[in-house]
Design a protein around this motif. Structure first.
Motif, PDB file in Angstrom:
ATOM      1  N   TRP A   1      37.203  56.736  48.589  1.00 13.94           N
ATOM      2  CA  TRP A   1      38.080  56.303  47.518  1.00 13.94           C
ATOM      3  C   TRP A   1      37.576  54.994  46.911  1.00 13.94           C
ATOM      4  CZ3 TRP A   1      41.712  58.968  45.151  1.00 13.94           C
ATOM      5  CH2 TRP A   1      42.608  58.294  44.308  1.00 13.94           C
ATOM      6  N   PRO A   2      37.548  54.880  45.582  1.00 14.96           N
ATOM      7  CA  PRO A   2      37.048  53.646  44.956  1.00 14.96           C
ATOM      8  C   PRO A   2      37.992  52.473  45.187  1.00 14.96           C
ATOM      9  CG  PRO A   2      37.943  55.125  43.299  1.00 14.96           C
ATOM     10  CD  PRO A   2      37.907  55.901  44.582  1.00 14.96           C
ATOM     11  N   PHE A   3      37.407  51.280  45.273  1.00 11.03           N
ATOM     12  CA  PHE A   3      38.194  50.079  45.478  1.00 11.03           C
ATOM     13  C   PHE A   3      38.566  49.425  44.144  1.00 11.03           C
ATOM     14  CE2 PHE A   3      36.021  50.293  49.662  1.00 11.03           C
ATOM     15  CZ  PHE A   3      37.158  50.300  50.457  1.00 11.03           C
ATOM     16  N   TYR A   4      39.195  48.287  44.255  1.00 14.00           N
ATOM     17  CA  TYR A   4      39.788  47.561  43.145  1.00 14.00           C
ATOM     18  C   TYR A   4      38.977  46.320  42.793  1.00 14.00           C
ATOM     19  CZ  TYR A   4      41.338  45.900  47.691  1.00 14.00           C
ATOM     20  OH  TYR A   4      41.366  45.524  49.018  1.00 14.00           O
ATOM     21  N   ALA A   5      39.399  45.666  41.729  1.00 18.93           N
ATOM     22  CA  ALA A   5      38.973  44.295  41.460  1.00 18.93           C
ATOM     23  C   ALA A   5      40.186  43.414  41.719  1.00 18.93           C
ATOM     24  CB  ALA A   5      38.512  44.149  40.008  1.00 18.93           C
ATOM     25  N   ARG A   6      39.928  42.189  42.148  1.00 18.41           N
ATOM     26  CA  ARG A   6      41.033  41.268  42.428  1.00 18.41           C
ATOM     27  C   ARG A   6      40.533  39.831  42.330  1.00 18.41           C
ATOM     28  NH1 ARG A   6      44.378  41.799  45.786  1.00 18.41           N
ATOM     29  NH2 ARG A   6      44.745  39.660  46.347  1.00 18.41           N
ATOM     30  N   PRO A   7      41.438  38.850  42.363  1.00 23.12           N
ATOM     31  CA  PRO A   7      41.011  37.447  42.272  1.00 23.12           C
ATOM     32  C   PRO A   7      40.108  37.053  43.444  1.00 23.12           C
ATOM     33  CG  PRO A   7      43.347  37.648  41.789  1.00 23.12           C
ATOM     34  CD  PRO A   7      42.910  38.986  42.305  1.00 23.12           C
ATOM     35  N   ARG A   8      39.093  36.260  43.156  1.00 23.80           N
ATOM     36  CA  ARG A   8      38.211  35.752  44.198  1.00 23.80           C
ATOM     37  C   ARG A   8      38.946  34.747  45.075  1.00 23.80           C
ATOM     38  NH1 ARG A   8      33.990  32.959  40.893  1.00 23.80           N
ATOM     39  NH2 ARG A   8      33.868  31.764  42.835  1.00 23.80           N
ATOM     40  N   LEU A   9      38.648  34.792  46.369  1.00 24.43           N
ATOM     41  CA  LEU A   9      39.279  33.843  47.293  1.00 24.43           C
ATOM     42  C   LEU A   9      38.919  32.399  46.969  1.00 24.43           C
ATOM     43  CD1 LEU A   9      39.011  35.422  50.871  1.00 24.43           C
ATOM     44  CD2 LEU A   9      41.056  35.145  49.463  1.00 24.43           C
ATOM     45  N   ASP A  10      37.672  32.191  46.530  1.00 26.27           N
ATOM     46  CA  ASP A  10      37.204  30.821  46.314  1.00 26.27           C
ATOM     47  C   ASP A  10      37.277  30.388  44.850  1.00 26.27           C
ATOM     48  OD1 ASP A  10      35.293  32.543  45.379  1.00 26.27           O
ATOM     49  OD2 ASP A  10      33.591  31.533  46.343  1.00 26.27           O
ATOM     50  N   ALA A  11      37.987  31.145  44.023  1.00 23.36           N
ATOM     51  CA  ALA A  11      38.074  30.784  42.604  1.00 23.36           C
ATOM     52  C   ALA A  11      38.843  29.473  42.438  1.00 23.36           C
ATOM     53  CB  ALA A  11      38.759  31.893  41.813  1.00 23.36           C
ATOM     54  N   THR A  12      38.367  28.619  41.530  1.00 24.30           N
ATOM     55  CA  THR A  12      39.025  27.329  41.285  1.00 24.30           C
ATOM     56  C   THR A  12      39.926  27.357  40.055  1.00 24.30           C
ATOM     57  OG1 THR A  12      37.088  26.597  40.021  1.00 24.30           O
ATOM     58  CG2 THR A  12      37.154  26.065  42.382  1.00 24.30           C
ATOM     59  N   ALA A  13      39.928  28.490  39.345  1.00 21.28           N
ATOM     60  CA  ALA A  13      40.773  28.647  38.159  1.00 21.28           C
ATOM     61  C   ALA A  13      41.270  30.082  38.119  1.00 21.28           C
ATOM     62  CB  ALA A  13      39.993  28.310  36.883  1.00 21.28           C
ATOM     63  N   PRO A  14      42.396  30.334  37.471  1.00 22.28           N
ATOM     64  CA  PRO A  14      42.907  31.707  37.393  1.00 22.28           C
ATOM     65  C   PRO A  14      42.000  32.579  36.534  1.00 22.28           C
ATOM     66  CG  PRO A  14      44.221  30.245  36.021  1.00 22.28           C
ATOM     67  CD  PRO A  14      43.315  29.371  36.822  1.00 22.28           C
ATOM     68  N   PRO A  15      42.002  33.890  36.764  1.00 23.81           N
ATOM     69  CA  PRO A  15      41.170  34.783  35.946  1.00 23.81           C
ATOM     70  C   PRO A  15      41.548  34.697  34.469  1.00 23.81           C
ATOM     71  CG  PRO A  15      41.951  35.903  37.917  1.00 23.81           C
ATOM     72  CD  PRO A  15      42.706  34.616  37.842  1.00 23.81           C
ATOM     73  N   SER A  16      40.540  34.755  33.630  1.00 25.25           N
ATOM     74  CA  SER A  16      40.744  34.675  32.187  1.00 25.25           C
ATOM     75  C   SER A  16      40.696  36.068  31.575  1.00 25.25           C
ATOM     76  CB  SER A  16      39.649  33.816  31.556  1.00 25.25           C
ATOM     77  OG  SER A  16      38.387  34.462  31.685  1.00 25.25           O
ATOM     78  N   LEU A  17      41.031  36.131  30.295  1.00 29.52           N
ATOM     79  CA  LEU A  17      40.943  37.396  29.577  1.00 29.52           C
ATOM     80  C   LEU A  17      39.498  37.892  29.555  1.00 29.52           C
ATOM     81  CD1 LEU A  17      42.376  39.561  27.905  1.00 29.52           C
ATOM     82  CD2 LEU A  17      42.052  38.119  25.876  1.00 29.52           C
ATOM     83  N   ALA A  18      38.553  36.959  29.428  1.00 31.22           N
ATOM     84  CA  ALA A  18      37.138  37.335  29.448  1.00 31.22           C
ATOM     85  C   ALA A  18      36.739  37.934  30.793  1.00 31.22           C
ATOM     86  CB  ALA A  18      36.271  36.118  29.136  1.00 31.22           C
ATOM     87  N   ASP A  19      37.291  37.386  31.880  1.00 29.31           N
ATOM     88  CA  ASP A  19      36.992  37.920  33.213  1.00 29.31           C
ATOM     89  C   ASP A  19      37.502  39.356  33.337  1.00 29.31           C
ATOM     90  OD1 ASP A  19      36.001  35.410  33.824  1.00 29.31           O
ATOM     91  OD2 ASP A  19      37.829  34.777  34.878  1.00 29.31           O
ATOM     92  N   VAL A  20      38.731  39.585  32.885  1.00 28.31           N
ATOM     93  CA  VAL A  20      39.319  40.923  32.961  1.00 28.31           C
ATOM     94  C   VAL A  20      38.519  41.905  32.115  1.00 28.31           C
ATOM     95  CG1 VAL A  20      41.364  42.311  32.414  1.00 28.31           C
ATOM     96  CG2 VAL A  20      41.633  40.055  33.460  1.00 28.31           C
ATOM     97  N   THR A  21      38.131  41.486  30.932  1.00 23.00           N
ATOM     98  CA  THR A  21      37.343  42.342  30.041  1.00 23.00           C
ATOM     99  C   THR A  21      36.003  42.689  30.670  1.00 23.00           C
ATOM    100  OG1 THR A  21      38.400  41.393  28.081  1.00 23.00           O
ATOM    101  CG2 THR A  21      36.289  42.507  27.760  1.00 23.00           C
ATOM    102  N   ALA A  22      35.352  41.714  31.293  1.00 24.16           N
ATOM    103  CA  ALA A  22      34.051  41.950  31.927  1.00 24.16           C
ATOM    104  C   ALA A  22      34.168  42.942  33.084  1.00 24.16           C
ATOM    105  CB  ALA A  22      33.466  40.628  32.414  1.00 24.16           C
ATOM    106  N   VAL A  23      35.211  42.801  33.880  1.00 20.43           N
ATOM    107  CA  VAL A  23      35.408  43.716  35.005  1.00 20.43           C
ATOM    108  C   VAL A  23      35.655  45.134  34.503  1.00 20.43           C
ATOM    109  CG1 VAL A  23      37.118  44.389  36.743  1.00 20.43           C
ATOM    110  CG2 VAL A  23      36.149  42.105  36.793  1.00 20.43           C
ATOM    111  N   ARG A  24      36.485  45.274  33.486  1.00 18.17           N
ATOM    112  CA  ARG A  24      36.783  46.610  32.961  1.00 18.17           C
ATOM    113  C   ARG A  24      35.538  47.267  32.377  1.00 18.17           C
ATOM    114  NH1 ARG A  24      41.799  46.566  29.118  1.00 18.17           N
ATOM    115  NH2 ARG A  24      41.555  48.827  29.403  1.00 18.17           N
ATOM    116  N   GLU A  25      34.721  46.493  31.701  1.00 14.31           N
ATOM    117  CA  GLU A  25      33.475  47.043  31.155  1.00 14.31           C
ATOM    118  C   GLU A  25      32.560  47.517  32.282  1.00 14.31           C
ATOM    119  OE1 GLU A  25      31.884  43.931  28.759  1.00 14.31           O
ATOM    120  OE2 GLU A  25      33.163  44.388  27.021  1.00 14.31           O
ATOM    121  N   ARG A  26      32.497  46.737  33.357  1.00 12.24           N
ATOM    122  CA  ARG A  26      31.659  47.114  34.492  1.00 12.24           C
ATOM    123  C   ARG A  26      32.216  48.359  35.193  1.00 12.24           C
ATOM    124  NH1 ARG A  26      26.882  47.977  36.601  1.00 12.24           N
ATOM    125  NH2 ARG A  26      26.642  47.317  38.776  1.00 12.24           N
TER     126      ARG A  26
END
Length: 280
Positions: free
Chosen positions: A42-67
């Motif tokens: 079963w395929p896995f998900y995308a989620r916030p990085r444990l070591d992220a210093t800022a919340p995910p941005s719209l650009a981050d979400v767009t990049a993940v969806r494209e990938r």
């Protein structure tokens, strides 16, 4: 937020990050990490990085969806709202539909005996049993039929629909299931009778002393017999006996959460699951 709740949520974040890593690689996209499975399953998900210093941005979400589209994966994003509150608005701004599911943690003192919840036997799957492959196939078929008719209301789909949904398992997937059950990283149960066969199923994923109960499903025709509660209670008892001290789950709705309240689970937050809005 009180310190105990904060510690629980922090442990859940570490769990979510750890579960995929033995069979998937992590690709970082800004403040998000996309887990890409290597091999079948079963395929896995995308989620916030444990070591992220800022919340995910719209650009981050767009990049993940494209990938995800590039890899042929579902465009799925998961997070805990209380841990990453800014992501809800960002996901919606990206055009994603977000399920806000009650996130619940077990109070072991409130866990009932499964035998008090139903008169249908519930058994733990044994990876060394001769019928293990058939049991796994039945568990998956019950889940497929059960989740196709979400909620707790009774329906018409029953054993015939379950049998029609049974498919032959890939050898690699079956071996992975057997290995994970044998080493304690996974737990699976079936509830059923000799006359009706498997009626309800569920599983749990475990990392060290934290475990998530998931995939609890009942055939619509067998609902309102306490099966979902009994399956959940059985999994919880087995996990506690194995040394797990934090057991949690995400309920698909407030209605379903009431079933888990009967088993001793209490709400600690909201699990968010974002997917593209369905086209009608």
């Amino acid at each position: 937020m009180d310190p105990l709740r904060s510690e629980i949520l922090a442990r859940l974040e570490r769990f979510y990050d750890a579960v995929p890593r033995d069979v998937a690689r992590g690709e970082e996209h800004g403040a998000l990490v996309l887990f890409v499975r290597e091999g079948v399953g079963w395929p896995f998900y995308a989620r916030p990085r444990l070591d992220a210093t800022a919340p995910p941005s719209l650009a981050d979400v767009t990049a993940v969806r494209e990938r995800q589209r590039e890899l042929g994966l579902p465009e799925a994003l998961e997070w805990v709202h209380e841990t990453t509150p800014d992501l809800l608005a960002v996901a919606r701004a990206a055009g994603l539909s977000v399920l806000e599911a009650p996130l619940m943690v077990l109070d072991p003192a409130a866990l009932p005996d499964p035998a008090t919840l139903t008169d249908v036997p519930v058994r733990v799957l044994d990876p060394d049993a001769p019928g293990f492959a058939a049991d796994v196939a039945a568990r998956r078929a019950v889940a497929a039929v059960g989740f196709a008719a979400a909620g707790t209301a009774r329906g018409e789909a029953g054993p015939a629909e379950r049998d029609a949904a049974i498919t032959e398992l890939d050898v690699a997937a079956l071996d992975e299931e057997r290995t994970r059950l044998a080493d304690g990283r996974r737990l699976s149960v079936l509830a059923g009778t000799s006359e009706e066969g498997a009626l309800a199923s569920g599983m749990a994923m475990r990392v060290d002393d934290v475990a998530e109960i998931a995939g609890v499903a009942t055939l619509p025709a067998a609902r309102r017999r306490g099966l979902g509660a009994a399956v959940t209670a059985t999994l919880a008892h087995e996990l506690l006996a194995a040394g797990t001290d934090l057991v949690f789950l995400s309920a698909g709705s407030e209605e379903i959460a009431r079933v888990y309240l009967r088993v001793g689970f209490r709400r600690v937050g909201t699990a968010c699951i974002a997917e593209p809005t369905a086209l009608i």
